[in-house]
Design an enzyme around this catalytic site. Structure first.
Site, PDB file in Angstrom:
ATOM      1  N   ARG A 192       0.862  -1.192   0.000  1.00  0.00           N
ATOM      2  CA  ARG A 192       0.000   0.000   0.000  1.00  0.00           C
ATOM      3  C   ARG A 192       0.889   1.230   0.000  1.00  0.00           C
ATOM      4  O   ARG A 192       1.785   1.347   0.832  1.00  0.00           O
ATOM      5  CB  ARG A 192      -0.915   0.054   1.220  1.00  0.00           C
ATOM      6  CG  ARG A 192      -1.515   1.453   1.402  1.00  0.00           C
ATOM      7  CD  ARG A 192      -2.537   1.571   2.482  1.00  0.00           C
ATOM      8  NE  ARG A 192      -3.772   0.921   2.086  1.00  0.00           N
ATOM      9  CZ  ARG A 192      -4.955   1.181   2.647  1.00  0.00           C
ATOM     10  NH1 ARG A 192      -5.056   2.053   3.630  1.00  0.00           N
ATOM     11  NH2 ARG A 192      -6.035   0.549   2.241  1.00  0.00           N
ATOM     12  N   HIS A 243      -7.606   0.751  -6.099  1.00  0.00           N
ATOM     13  CA  HIS A 243      -7.793   0.019  -4.833  1.00  0.00           C
ATOM     14  C   HIS A 243      -8.578  -1.273  -5.150  1.00  0.00           C
ATOM     15  O   HIS A 243      -9.731  -1.423  -4.748  1.00  0.00           O
ATOM     16  CB  HIS A 243      -8.546   0.906  -3.841  1.00  0.00           C
ATOM     17  CG  HIS A 243      -8.505   0.423  -2.429  1.00  0.00           C
ATOM     18  ND1 HIS A 243      -7.732  -0.636  -2.014  1.00  0.00           N
ATOM     19  CD2 HIS A 243      -9.159   0.865  -1.313  1.00  0.00           C
ATOM     20  CE1 HIS A 243      -7.908  -0.821  -0.715  1.00  0.00           C
ATOM     21  NE2 HIS A 243      -8.762   0.066  -0.269  1.00  0.00           N
ATOM     22  N   GLN A 246     -10.532  -3.624  -2.559  1.00  0.00           N
ATOM     23  CA  GLN A 246     -11.758  -3.027  -1.998  1.00  0.00           C
ATOM     24  C   GLN A 246     -12.957  -3.339  -2.899  1.00  0.00           C
ATOM     25  O   GLN A 246     -14.058  -3.624  -2.416  1.00  0.00           O
ATOM     26  CB  GLN A 246     -11.569  -1.509  -1.859  1.00  0.00           C
ATOM     27  CG  GLN A 246     -12.805  -0.773  -1.355  1.00  0.00           C
ATOM     28  CD  GLN A 246     -13.136  -1.069   0.104  1.00  0.00           C
ATOM     29  OE1 GLN A 246     -12.263  -1.019   0.958  1.00  0.00           O
ATOM     30  NE2 GLN A 246     -14.391  -1.386   0.397  1.00  0.00           N
ATOM     31  N   ASP A 269     -16.956   8.129  -1.088  1.00  0.00           N
ATOM     32  CA  ASP A 269     -15.647   7.942  -0.450  1.00  0.00           C
ATOM     33  C   ASP A 269     -15.223   9.304   0.103  1.00  0.00           C
ATOM     34  O   ASP A 269     -15.860  10.328  -0.200  1.00  0.00           O
ATOM     35  CB  ASP A 269     -14.644   7.430  -1.511  1.00  0.00           C
ATOM     36  CG  ASP A 269     -13.240   7.200  -0.963  1.00  0.00           C
ATOM     37  OD1 ASP A 269     -13.101   7.020   0.270  1.00  0.00           O
ATOM     38  OD2 ASP A 269     -12.278   7.209  -1.760  1.00  0.00           O
ATOM     39  N   CYS A 319     -16.227   2.741   1.330  1.00  0.00           N
ATOM     40  CA  CYS A 319     -15.096   1.850   1.628  1.00  0.00           C
ATOM     41  C   CYS A 319     -14.579   2.029   3.055  1.00  0.00           C
ATOM     42  O   CYS A 319     -13.934   1.131   3.600  1.00  0.00           O
ATOM     43  CB  CYS A 319     -13.970   2.070   0.620  1.00  0.00           C
ATOM     44  SG  CYS A 319     -13.423   3.785   0.538  1.00  0.00           S
ATOM     45  N   ARG A 352     -13.849  -7.478   3.274  1.00  0.00           N
ATOM     46  CA  ARG A 352     -12.436  -7.265   2.916  1.00  0.00           C
ATOM     47  C   ARG A 352     -11.634  -8.516   3.275  1.00  0.00           C
ATOM     48  O   ARG A 352     -10.751  -8.938   2.556  1.00  0.00           O
ATOM     49  CB  ARG A 352     -11.842  -6.058   3.680  1.00  0.00           C
ATOM     50  CG  ARG A 352     -12.472  -4.697   3.403  1.00  0.00           C
ATOM     51  CD  ARG A 352     -12.368  -4.287   1.967  1.00  0.00           C
ATOM     52  NE  ARG A 352     -11.019  -4.355   1.438  1.00  0.00           N
ATOM     53  CZ  ARG A 352     -10.025  -3.499   1.694  1.00  0.00           C
ATOM     54  NH1 ARG A 352     -10.242  -2.449   2.454  1.00  0.00           N
ATOM     55  NH2 ARG A 352      -8.826  -3.661   1.155  1.00  0.00           N
TER      56      ARG A 352
HETATM   57  N1   CP Z   1     -11.138   0.730   3.011  1.00  0.00           N
HETATM   58  C1   CP Z   1      -9.834   0.651   3.366  1.00  0.00           C
HETATM   59  O1   CP Z   1      -8.952   0.350   2.550  1.00  0.00           O
HETATM   60  O2   CP Z   1      -9.593   0.887   4.664  1.00  0.00           O
HETATM   61  P1   CP Z   1      -8.169   1.043   5.369  1.00  0.00           P
HETATM   62  O3   CP Z   1      -7.555   2.324   4.883  1.00  0.00           O
HETATM   63  O4   CP Z   1      -8.482   1.064   6.832  1.00  0.00           O
HETATM   64  O5   CP Z   1      -7.325  -0.135   4.980  1.00  0.00           O
HETATM   65  N1  NVA Z   2      -9.645   7.357  -1.467  1.00  0.00           N
HETATM   66  C1  NVA Z   2      -9.274   6.924  -0.145  1.00  0.00           C
HETATM   67  C2  NVA Z   2      -9.564   5.472   0.040  1.00  0.00           C
HETATM   68  C3  NVA Z   2      -9.282   4.951   1.437  1.00  0.00           C
HETATM   69  C4  NVA Z   2      -9.597   3.505   1.584  1.00  0.00           C
HETATM   70  C5  NVA Z   2      -7.806   7.230   0.109  1.00  0.00           C
HETATM   71  O1  NVA Z   2      -6.981   6.932  -0.768  1.00  0.00           O
HETATM   72  O2  NVA Z   2      -7.478   7.778   1.152  1.00  0.00           O
END
Ligand code: CP
Ligand code: NVA
Length: 333
Positions: A108, A135, A138, A231, A272, A317
């Protein structure tokens, strides 16, 4: 089911067909049922995976950790500090080192290019746990949740409100286009996905019987929709300065009761997570103090309503990430 996934990376949904995404969702449901029935399933006993996190996470990190443990694997976590990656050592070299020690790598972080390089040079499956661009894990959890609620994906009217060119907007558009769904992005024009990705998705939607639509009009965007999705308005890695501009741009796109009542009678609300739906967080409090807003992308009322399935998504998830690890690491017999 033939395992087409063994040894492959999971970097973007663009790399997978409709049938493959369906297979992943099918295996996720099977793993979920086993877990609920307390049936032990440890086919990857003794394997080792590493989780690389350059950004924060609750769901993704825990889903990979618990999922790997459930499948019998050992997990090493490397956070934003404490490893040589990117500072003293290039991504390409890191990939080759980690590939010698681990059976799989989760990443990530920021650039999609980083996860692509890990995939190219590590020699083991690499899983995208979020980049600025995509992502994909997700979306598997979201689609699993939609199937649980509606029984199918094809033909579902799906509307996304907010920053439609962030990782979630991009990945949901790809996923919907692949799976024969009717995708709408409802956002100011500036926040629509890039032209090249839209064109790719239009081709995919044509093949699958889905559609892709863009509108700035909230009434048009929410009318008769089965799924209302939003989101955060500012994603991880964006500077704090953009908050004010985003709040001004996106407040008309907040998911509230009026918007939900324009959707279909059985509509569900999805997010999400994490979400700004009240002032119970540090950032939520700061935003209230600075801008006088007590909720951003979704109101507390909608978030806590019976239409909200956000915690089902969060749970899924785990099951979907487990399926990704299982299918990419399990040797065919
Ligand atoms: N939705 C999601 O990816 O959550 P986190 O940032 O907590 O992993
Ligand atoms: N768009 C958000 C998604 C988090 C799961 C971010 O990148 O922060």
């Amino acid at each position: 089911m033939k395992n087409n996934f063994y040894g492959k990376s999971f970097l973007t949904l663009l790399d997978f067909s409709k049938e493959e995404i369906s297979d992943l969702l099918h295996v996720s449901a099977k793993l979920k049922a086993k877990k609920k029935a307390n049936v032990e399933c440890r086919p990857l006993e003794g394997k080792n995976v590493v989780l690389l996190f350059e950004k924060d996470s609750t769901r993704t990190r825990c889903a990979f950790q618990v999922g790997a443990n459930d499948l019998g694997m050992n997990v090493t976590y490397l956070g934003p500090t404490g490893s040589q990656m990117g500072k003293k050592e290039s991504i390409k070299d890191t990939a080759r080192v980690l590939g010698r020690m681990f059976d799989g790598i989760e990443y990530r972080g920021y650039k999609q290019e980083t996860v692509d390089i890990l995939g190219q040079f590590s020699g083991v499956p690499v899983w995208n746990g979020l980049t600025d661009m995509y992502h994909p894990t997700q979306i598997l959890a979201d689609f699993m949740t939609i199937i649980e609620k509606f029984g199918h994906l094809e033909g579902i009217n799906f509307s996304y409100f907010g920053d439609a060119r962030n990782n979630m907007g991009n990945s949901l558009m790809i996923g919907c286009a692949k799976m024969g769904m009717h995708f709408t992005a409802c956002a100011p024009k500036d926040l629509w996905p890039n032209k090249e990705l839209i064109e790719k998705c239009q081709v995919l939607a044509k093949e699958s019987g889905g559609t892709i639509r863009f509108t700035e009009d909230v009434t048009e965007g929410s009318k008769d929709q089965d799924v209302i999705y939003t989101d955060v308005w500012v994603s991880m890695g964006e500077p704090d300065e953009v908050w004010i501009e985003r709040i001004e741009q996106l407040m008309p796109y907040q998911v509230n009761k009026t918007l939900m009542s324009n959707a279909s009678e059985n509509a569900i609300f999805m997010h999400c997570l994490p979400a700004f739906h009240n002032t119970e967080t540090k950032i939520g409090k700061e935003l209230f103090k600075k801008f006088g807003v007590d909720a951003l992308e979704v109101t507390e009322e909608v978030f806590e309503s019976v239409q909200s399935v956000v915690f089902d998504e969060a749970e899924n998830r785990l099951h979907t990430i487990k399926a990704v690890m299982y299918l990419t690491l399990r040797e065919p017999k």
